[in-house]
Design a protein around this motif. Structure first.
Motif, PDB file in Angstrom:
ATOM      1  N   GLY A 629       0.822  -1.204   0.000  1.00 12.18           N
ATOM      2  CA  GLY A 629       0.000   0.000   0.000  1.00 12.18           C
ATOM      3  C   GLY A 629       0.853   1.250   0.000  1.00 12.18           C
ATOM      4  N   ARG A 630       0.216   2.363  -0.373  1.00  9.53           N
ATOM      5  CA  ARG A 630       0.939   3.630  -0.524  1.00  9.53           C
ATOM      6  C   ARG A 630       0.078   4.800  -0.090  1.00  9.53           C
ATOM      7  NH1 ARG A 630       5.387   4.327  -3.486  1.00  9.53           N
ATOM      8  NH2 ARG A 630       6.395   2.413  -4.177  1.00  9.53           N
ATOM      9  N   GLY A 631       0.771   5.879   0.235  1.00 10.04           N
ATOM     10  CA  GLY A 631       0.127   7.160   0.468  1.00 10.04           C
ATOM     11  C   GLY A 631       0.772   8.201  -0.420  1.00 10.04           C
ATOM     12  N   GLY A 632       0.026   9.246  -0.752  1.00 10.11           N
ATOM     13  CA  GLY A 632       0.548  10.254  -1.671  1.00 10.11           C
ATOM     14  C   GLY A 632       0.449  11.658  -1.113  1.00 10.11           C
ATOM     15  N   LEU A 633       1.436  12.480  -1.467  1.00  6.06           N
ATOM     16  CA  LEU A 633       1.439  13.897  -1.108  1.00  6.06           C
ATOM     17  C   LEU A 633       1.598  14.711  -2.394  1.00  6.06           C
ATOM     18  CD1 LEU A 633       3.758  13.911   2.038  1.00  6.06           C
ATOM     19  CD2 LEU A 633       1.275  14.215   2.004  1.00  6.06           C
ATOM     20  N   PRO A 634       0.511  15.325  -2.890  1.00  3.38           N
ATOM     21  CA  PRO A 634       0.622  16.129  -4.107  1.00  3.38           C
ATOM     22  C   PRO A 634       0.965  17.583  -3.795  1.00  3.38           C
ATOM     23  CG  PRO A 634      -1.674  15.898  -3.497  1.00  3.38           C
ATOM     24  CD  PRO A 634      -0.872  15.169  -2.445  1.00  3.38           C
ATOM     25  N   TRP A 635       1.539  18.255  -4.762  1.00  2.00           N
ATOM     26  CA  TRP A 635       1.752  19.699  -4.687  1.00  2.00           C
ATOM     27  C   TRP A 635       1.416  20.283  -6.048  1.00  2.00           C
ATOM     28  CZ3 TRP A 635       6.352  22.882  -6.268  1.00  2.00           C
ATOM     29  CH2 TRP A 635       6.163  24.227  -5.958  1.00  2.00           C
ATOM     30  N   THR A 651      -8.460   2.799 -11.875  1.00  2.00           N
ATOM     31  CA  THR A 651      -7.782   2.756 -13.167  1.00  2.00           C
ATOM     32  C   THR A 651      -7.162   1.378 -13.347  1.00  2.00           C
ATOM     33  OG1 THR A 651      -5.656   3.553 -12.332  1.00  2.00           O
ATOM     34  CG2 THR A 651      -7.262   5.217 -13.021  1.00  2.00           C
ATOM     35  N   LEU A 652      -7.212   0.875 -14.564  1.00  2.00           N
ATOM     36  CA  LEU A 652      -6.681  -0.461 -14.824  1.00  2.00           C
ATOM     37  C   LEU A 652      -5.177  -0.529 -14.613  1.00  2.00           C
ATOM     38  CD1 LEU A 652      -8.732  -1.570 -17.971  1.00  2.00           C
ATOM     39  CD2 LEU A 652      -8.968  -2.366 -15.619  1.00  2.00           C
ATOM     40  N   TYR A 653      -4.490   0.567 -14.851  1.00  2.00           N
ATOM     41  CA  TYR A 653      -3.045   0.534 -14.660  1.00  2.00           C
ATOM     42  C   TYR A 653      -2.700   0.305 -13.194  1.00  2.00           C
ATOM     43  CZ  TYR A 653       1.838   1.369 -15.647  1.00  2.00           C
ATOM     44  OH  TYR A 653       3.193   1.209 -15.795  1.00  2.00           O
ATOM     45  N   ASP A 654      -3.524   0.857 -12.287  1.00  2.00           N
ATOM     46  CA  ASP A 654      -3.293   0.638 -10.860  1.00  2.00           C
ATOM     47  C   ASP A 654      -3.658  -0.791 -10.455  1.00  2.00           C
ATOM     48  OD1 ASP A 654      -2.355   3.190 -10.463  1.00  2.00           O
ATOM     49  OD2 ASP A 654      -4.302   3.998  -9.873  1.00  2.00           O
ATOM     50  N   THR A 655      -4.784  -1.288 -10.919  1.00  2.00           N
ATOM     51  CA  THR A 655      -5.228  -2.617 -10.478  1.00  2.00           C
ATOM     52  C   THR A 655      -4.386  -3.733 -11.080  1.00  2.00           C
ATOM     53  OG1 THR A 655      -6.883  -2.709 -12.256  1.00  2.00           O
ATOM     54  CG2 THR A 655      -7.596  -1.844 -10.121  1.00  2.00           C
ATOM     55  N   THR A 656      -3.682  -3.461 -12.180  1.00  2.00           N
ATOM     56  CA  THR A 656      -2.847  -4.500 -12.815  1.00  2.00           C
ATOM     57  C   THR A 656      -1.366  -4.281 -12.544  1.00  2.00           C
ATOM     58  OG1 THR A 656      -2.728  -3.273 -14.918  1.00  2.00           O
ATOM     59  CG2 THR A 656      -4.553  -4.834 -14.653  1.00  2.00           C
ATOM     60  N   GLN A 657      -1.031  -3.571 -11.466  1.00  2.00           N
ATOM     61  CA  GLN A 657       0.363  -3.245 -11.171  1.00  2.00           C
ATOM     62  C   GLN A 657       1.269  -4.474 -11.135  1.00  2.00           C
ATOM     63  OE1 GLN A 657       2.788  -0.770 -10.407  1.00  2.00           O
ATOM     64  NE2 GLN A 657       1.358   0.337 -11.691  1.00  2.00           N
ATOM     65  N   GLU A 658       0.768  -5.600 -10.662  1.00  2.00           N
ATOM     66  CA  GLU A 658       1.632  -6.768 -10.491  1.00  2.00           C
ATOM     67  C   GLU A 658       2.091  -7.368 -11.815  1.00  2.00           C
ATOM     68  OE1 GLU A 658       1.193  -9.486  -7.175  1.00  2.00           O
ATOM     69  OE2 GLU A 658      -0.711  -8.518  -6.708  1.00  2.00           O
ATOM     70  N   ARG A 659       1.512  -6.954 -12.924  1.00  2.00           N
ATOM     71  CA  ARG A 659       1.950  -7.498 -14.208  1.00  2.00           C
ATOM     72  C   ARG A 659       3.300  -6.918 -14.636  1.00  2.00           C
ATOM     73  NH1 ARG A 659      -1.361 -10.546 -17.191  1.00  2.00           N
ATOM     74  NH2 ARG A 659      -0.463  -9.871 -19.179  1.00  2.00           N
ATOM     75  N   SER A 660       3.548  -5.663 -14.325  1.00  2.00           N
ATOM     76  CA  SER A 660       4.855  -5.048 -14.617  1.00  2.00           C
ATOM     77  C   SER A 660       5.076  -3.953 -13.586  1.00  2.00           C
ATOM     78  CB  SER A 660       4.906  -4.482 -16.033  1.00  2.00           C
ATOM     79  OG  SER A 660       3.809  -3.617 -16.284  1.00  2.00           O
ATOM     80  N   PRO A 661       5.448  -4.329 -12.380  1.00  2.00           N
ATOM     81  CA  PRO A 661       5.419  -3.401 -11.247  1.00  2.00           C
ATOM     82  C   PRO A 661       6.316  -2.180 -11.438  1.00  2.00           C
ATOM     83  CG  PRO A 661       5.676  -5.662 -10.495  1.00  2.00           C
ATOM     84  CD  PRO A 661       5.867  -5.677 -11.981  1.00  2.00           C
ATOM     85  N   PHE A 662       5.782  -1.053 -11.032  1.00  2.00           N
ATOM     86  CA  PHE A 662       6.572   0.167 -10.893  1.00  2.00           C
ATOM     87  C   PHE A 662       6.345   0.750  -9.505  1.00  2.00           C
ATOM     88  CE2 PHE A 662       7.220   4.780 -11.194  1.00  2.00           C
ATOM     89  CZ  PHE A 662       8.523   4.796 -11.639  1.00  2.00           C
ATOM     90  N   TYR A 663       5.093   0.839  -9.081  1.00  2.00           N
ATOM     91  CA  TYR A 663       4.780   1.419  -7.778  1.00  2.00           C
ATOM     92  C   TYR A 663       4.984   0.431  -6.640  1.00  2.00           C
ATOM     93  CZ  TYR A 663       3.003   5.604  -9.982  1.00  2.00           C
ATOM     94  OH  TYR A 663       2.917   6.775 -10.683  1.00  2.00           O
ATOM     95  N   ASP A 664       4.985  -0.862  -6.913  1.00  2.00           N
ATOM     96  CA  ASP A 664       5.214  -1.842  -5.854  1.00  2.00           C
ATOM     97  C   ASP A 664       6.664  -2.280  -5.848  1.00  2.00           C
ATOM     98  OD1 ASP A 664       2.628  -1.784  -4.935  1.00  2.00           O
ATOM     99  OD2 ASP A 664       1.963  -3.355  -6.305  1.00  2.00           O
TER     100      ASP A 664
END
Length: 664
Positions: A629-635, A651-664
């Motif tokens: 899991g993650r938290g975000g701080l925007p500016w 968004t599908l890109y978020d739900t399919t992160q495990e296929r080609s991880p960047f955020y995990d």
């Protein structure tokens, strides 16, 4: 350095920080206070964001608008290293200070740095704010007359990069020396600067000398500085430094399960399935939703809930399977899912895995014993999740913050998001989020919708109406369906109250091969603006919005993702959003984005175009136990109506992160 970034006192140098370093600074300079953050994004690129408080100027001349708040200004700097220092050659860099916006301190410089023993020598040529003394001729002026004079002021509504001003007008030579004393924490600085302080935002400042003196003292991750500037001004400051690659949190966790040398000489009938599933969850973080066993092949389906590192997650699950399954099983298949939708299959060669896990090779390499792939037909056919329908709920916290407001420099709102719904078959669901404000200072707002003229529909500039004087609101409520409709292809459709300001219907397709550097898809949405007077009513404004989306991880920029979104925005303007994100070894991600549309800077208003920055932090850095899991701080420096996209709840890109991880 006073303005943030790497430098001496008032003057920058060509020096860089270590890659991944983040330096947060506060400096006090009589008329000015500076709050800055400097990031070394790549070894050759450094960026600084800064807020300047001008103590002797008011934010505006209208007390009803900004009260007695002093003037605040934001700025962005960038520095690029062109040549790294060697035994004979100096380091060479080019830098741009305050190159967008109002340009209080707008400057360009070219710098050389060379270290000799404990002395670090710096020589620079500067233009703009750094070159106002004009103690040398501008070499570019000798080449072309247009470089002899620098255009005054910033163009349009601010926020744009005024390329036409770069390296123009008067120039100055400046530089200095930094000495590392025999006492390791202490450094001494001497500089000669090129600014004459006659046209400062705080007014013409008295300068008795162009020589500045200073000292810096290091203690743990802090740097404390004291200096004497202009022959008449004492300044001081403090920096806090940490590295985004190396920052970590101590974990209380058992090591991966060791494997015994003895073989598992028993049949599959002896395996206690229920106990195995519990161990996969308790020791491997893998929540099993379905499984299929035979004498030679075992497949487990579920979600990894604890370990965000793919190799660690695979090793832990593999070791548990290897310790509990008979020798007849030659393949362990682990299928990661979201809901009841399969995402990616990890195929483990059981015999090869055991050899590596038992350290029976000179250089054990567990990753060589398994590979990731799209779902095999066998795994798809055997997938039969046991429980796919039911209610779900969770509680999250939120934090909204804005800087540089007329009423107060820092405004905030915090509270909880109560999320819940019902999922049917793991693919269709009804979901909703209630937002409850617990503490805020948004009651300081002196106005709601701003009075600036706008030719665009007010799709975002009424944001104050949506977030203030509403303790409990319905953030979203929608129906949703998603599925894997073909190899590497995922789809979703949704409808309802999609975000705080818009509701409607939409859909998305995403093509995302496993462990690829390139994915692409598109979304299309027909939405109507929600009322800020009632959670369930709408205003008359309607729009068709959507984008073609490209996600690319460039091979020449390690751990970097470039996202392009081309299409029509909420205000019916058309263009592209460019987003670049950099991931560090700790899992922290820093990104920036900008939207360029067919709306002119004059139509857009203050800021000229949409842009923003964000920091994504894994929860794992705050927990003593492994966590996902993650938290975000925007500016967002200034938000207007152009270049504004719909904030889709899923968004599908978020739900399919495990296929080609960047955020995990």
């Amino acid at each position: 350095m006073v303005h943030g970034g790497t430098g001496l006192i008032q003057t920058p140098t060509s020096r860089m920080l270590a890659e991944g370093d983040l330096r947060v600074s506060y400096t006090d300079n009589d008329e000015y206070r500076y709050f800055s953050a400097t990031l070394q994004l790549f070894p050759w690129f450094q960026s600084t964001v800064r807020y300047t408080d001008v103590r002797n100027r008011l934010y505006s001349q209208f007390p009803g608008f900004s009260g007695d708040q002093t003037l605040k200004d934001k700025g962005i700097d960038a520095k690029f290293r062109l040549l790294e220092e060697s035994y004979y050659l100096p380091e060479l860099s080019v830098g741009f200070r305050d190159f967008g916006g109002t340009g209080f301190f707008e400057s360009e410089f070219i710098g050389l740095s060379k270290q000799l023993g404990n002395f670090d020598f710096h020589l620079n040529m500067g233009w703009g704010y750094l070159g106002t003394s004009g103690n040398t001729s501008n070499p570019f002026c000798e080449l072309k007359d247009s470089y002899c004079d620098r255009p005054r002021g910033f163009t349009g509504q601010g926020g744009k990069i005024d390329y036409q001003r770069f390296f123009k007008g008067s120039a100055a030579i400046f530089g200095g020396i930094e000495y590392q004393t025999p006492w390791a924490p202490l450094r001494l600085k001497l500089e000669y600067e090129g600014n004459n302080y006659l046209n400062d935002r705080a007014g013409a400042l008295k300068q008795d000398s162009r020589w500045n003196f200073g000292a810096a003292y290091s203690w743990n991750d802090f740097d404390f500085s004291l200096n004497f500037q202009r022959g008449n001004t004492i300044g001081f400051g403090v920096n806090y430094n940490f590295n985004l690659h190396t920052i970590s949190q101590i974990k209380i966790d058992k090591p991966p399960r060791p494997l015994q040398e003895k073989t598992n000489d028993f049949s599959m009938k002896k395996v206690n399935h229920s106990r195995l599933m519990k161990e996969l969850y308790n020791q491997g973080g893998f929540a099993t939703s379905s499984y299929n066993f035979n004498d030679e092949r075992v497949t487990i389906y579920g979600q990894q809930l604890r370990y965000r590192n793919l190799n660690e997650a695979t090793e832990r699950v593999g070791r548990i399977l290897a310790s509990k399954l008979p020798e007849s099983v030659k393949t362990y298949n682990m299928v990661n899912t979201v809901g009841s939708i399969p995402l990616v299959e990890t195929v483990i060669d059981a015999d090869a895995f055991k050899v590596q896990a038992k350290y029976q090779t000179l250089e054990p390499d567990l990753a060589s014993s398994y590979h990731r792939q799209d779902l095999s037909q066998t795994s798809v056919d055997n997938y039969n999740p046991t429980k796919t329908s039911g209610f779900f709920s969770r509680l999250e916290t939120f934090w909204i913050q804005t800087f540089g407001n007329p009423e107060d420099f820092y405004l905030y709102q915090g509270g909880v998001l109560v999320k819940g719904g019902y999922s049917y078959n793991g693919k269709a669901s009804v979901s909703g989020t209630i937002k409850a404000n617990l503490f805020e200072n948004f009651d300081k707002f002196n106005f709601k919708t701003d009075s600036a003229n706008s030719t665009l529909p007010r799709v975002r500039t009424s944001v104050r109406e949506y977030v203030s004087n509403r303790a409990v609101t319905l953030e979203n409520l929608y129906l949703h369906w998603n599925d894997r409709i073909a190899p590497n292809l995922y789809a979703q459709v949704y409808g309802g109250y999609l975000e705080a300001m818009f509701g409607g219907v939409g859909g998305e397709l995403l093509y995302r091969p496993v462990d690829t550097n390139l994915s692409f898809g598109f979304d299309i949405n027909y939405v109507q603006q929600r009322s800020y007077e009632s959670d369930f009513e709408f205003f008359d404004y309607k729009v068709l919005t959507g984008h073609a989306n490209i996600y690319w991880k460039p091979p020449f920029l390690p751990d970097t993702q470039l996202t392009l979104k081309v299409g029509q925005y909420l205000a019916k303007d058309r263009g592209v959003t460019v987003d670049i994100a950099k991931r560090f070894d700790s899992g922290m991600i820093i990104g920036a984005y900008a939207a360029f549309t067919n709306v002119s800077a004059a139509e857009y208003g203050e800021g000229s175009f949409t842009k923003g920055f964000y920091l994504s932090i894994p929860f794992d850095l705050f927990s003593l136990k492994p966590a996902k899991g993650r938290g975000g701080l925007p500016w967002i420096p200034i938000g207007r109506d152009g270049g504004q996209a719909l904030v889709r709840p899923i968004t599908l890109y978020d739900t399919t992160q495990e296929r080609s991880p960047f955020y995990d």
